[in-house]
Structures are given as structure tokens and as C-alpha cells.
Design an enzyme around this catalytic site. Sequence first.
Site, PDB file in Angstrom:
ATOM      1  N   GLU A  48       0.724  -1.340   0.160  1.00 29.75           N
ATOM      2  CA  GLU A  48      -0.079   0.016   0.201  1.00 29.75           C
ATOM      3  C   GLU A  48       0.793   1.362  -0.032  1.00 29.75           C
ATOM      4  O   GLU A  48       0.810   2.245  -0.794  1.00 29.75           O
ATOM      5  CB  GLU A  48      -0.929  -0.134   1.222  1.00 29.75           C
ATOM      6  CG  GLU A  48      -2.076  -1.087   0.994  1.00 29.75           C
ATOM      7  CD  GLU A  48      -2.942  -0.984   0.155  1.00 29.75           C
ATOM      8  OE1 GLU A  48      -3.110   0.002  -0.691  1.00 29.75           O
ATOM      9  OE2 GLU A  48      -3.558  -1.982  -0.421  1.00 29.75           O
ATOM     10  N   ASN A  52       1.182   4.074  -3.156  1.00 27.12           N
ATOM     11  CA  ASN A  52       0.761   5.253  -2.835  1.00 27.12           C
ATOM     12  C   ASN A  52       1.843   6.168  -3.897  1.00 27.12           C
ATOM     13  O   ASN A  52       1.425   7.348  -4.328  1.00 27.12           O
ATOM     14  CB  ASN A  52       0.649   5.538  -1.601  1.00 27.12           C
ATOM     15  CG  ASN A  52      -0.785   5.498  -1.053  1.00 27.12           C
ATOM     16  OD1 ASN A  52      -1.787   4.812  -1.702  1.00 27.12           O
ATOM     17  ND2 ASN A  52      -0.898   5.297   0.296  1.00 27.12           N
ATOM     18  N   ARG A 108      -9.568   4.129  -6.961  1.00 21.41           N
ATOM     19  CA  ARG A 108      -8.721   3.796  -5.896  1.00 21.41           C
ATOM     20  C   ARG A 108      -9.845   3.863  -4.520  1.00 21.41           C
ATOM     21  O   ARG A 108     -11.008   4.359  -4.659  1.00 21.41           O
ATOM     22  CB  ARG A 108      -8.039   5.191  -5.464  1.00 21.41           C
ATOM     23  CG  ARG A 108      -7.244   5.529  -6.481  1.00 21.41           C
ATOM     24  CD  ARG A 108      -6.082   4.639  -7.085  1.00 21.41           C
ATOM     25  NE  ARG A 108      -5.549   3.737  -6.247  1.00 21.41           N
ATOM     26  CZ  ARG A 108      -4.577   2.833  -6.718  1.00 21.41           C
ATOM     27  NH1 ARG A 108      -4.623   2.675  -8.005  1.00 21.41           N
ATOM     28  NH2 ARG A 108      -3.945   1.834  -6.068  1.00 21.41           N
TER      29      ARG A 108
END
Length: 147
Positions: A48, A52, A108
Site C-alpha cells: 500500500e 501510494n 482507488r
Amino acid sequence: MKYINYFKMTIPSLSRNESFARTVVSAFVSQLDPLVSQLADIRAAVSEAVTNCIVHAYADSEDAGKITITAKLSEDTAYIKIKDNGCGIENIKQAMEPLFTTKPDEERTGLGFAVMESCADKVKVSSEKNKGTTVNLTFKIETKEVL
Ligand SMILES: Nc1ncnc2c1ncn2[C@@H]1O[C@H](COP(=O)(O)OP(=O)(O)O)[C@@H](O)[C@H]1O
Ligand SMILES: [Mg+2]
């Protein structure tokens, strides 16, 4: 704090590097002999954070930017730092709220930070506009019981 091992690597913010990064970090932390479930948590959180950097940090630029990953191990804890030099986050508290996303149109989910918080023992985010973002993840390693 006494570290028994560490590494640092810099990779370009290419989506193909997401699985590379999580694999490298989990291979490194494996030397502390963590539970399989905990390795899965580490992989999920790193994935994650790196995603990002790839999706958000350098969204305004045509070229890939740098992602620097540092991991340090003590006898029972893994400290993992994921850093970019991208656009930064204006409001960290808001960004970390579950379901908050600045890219709802790109599918997202807004759950990246929520996943990091549920997987890691500690998540610390620091960020400066146009300077970049650093995510520090701490994992207390539960070693397998020796029979
Ligand atoms: N490395 C980063 N650089 C810039 N912005 C970021 C970064 N990481 C997260 N953000 C911001 O925080 C928001 C929430 O992140 P996250 O919880 O992972 O959800 P999602 O990635 O699905 O949007 C993102 O939509 C983005 O605006
Ligand atoms: Mg995300």
C-alpha cells in the site's frame, strides 16, 4: 536502539516495482522468523505504501520518481521506511481517514492507510508539500514458538 541488520534501496516509481518491493522487504524480515500471517501483513502494508508513491506522489510528472525503502531490524522489531520526493500530502489526518481518496475516478478505494494501520503496530506519516512523503511502519515480530 541496537540494529542487527539493515538495508536501503532506491527504485523508480514504476508499477512493476510494487511486487518487487514487497518481496524484497518480506525476504529481508524473514530472517527474524516471523509468523506467516505477520509476513502477509508486512507485504500488504508495504504494498500500500509503495503503491501510494507510484500512484499519487508523482502523478503530476511524466517521468518516474524515486522511492527509497529502508528497513532496519532489531532482535524483535522491523522498522520499514518508505519515502518519496513527490507532491506531498496537504492534510495527513484527512488522507489517513478510511475511504478518503483524491482519486475516486481511478478506482482507488481510499483504504491504503487503513490497511497499513491494521497490519502494522505503528504507522507514522510525515509529509511536506512538493517535497515528498515518508511513511514509517513498525512491526513487532512474533517469532514462532520453538517446540
Ligand atoms: N505518497 C503519497 N504522496 C502523495 N499523496 C499521497 C501519498 N500517499 C497517499 N496520498 C494521499 O492520501 C490519500 C489516501 O491514500 P490511501 O488511503 O492509500 O487511499 P487511495 O490510495 O486509495 O487513494 C490518497 O488519495 C492521496 O491523496
Ligand atoms: Mg493507496
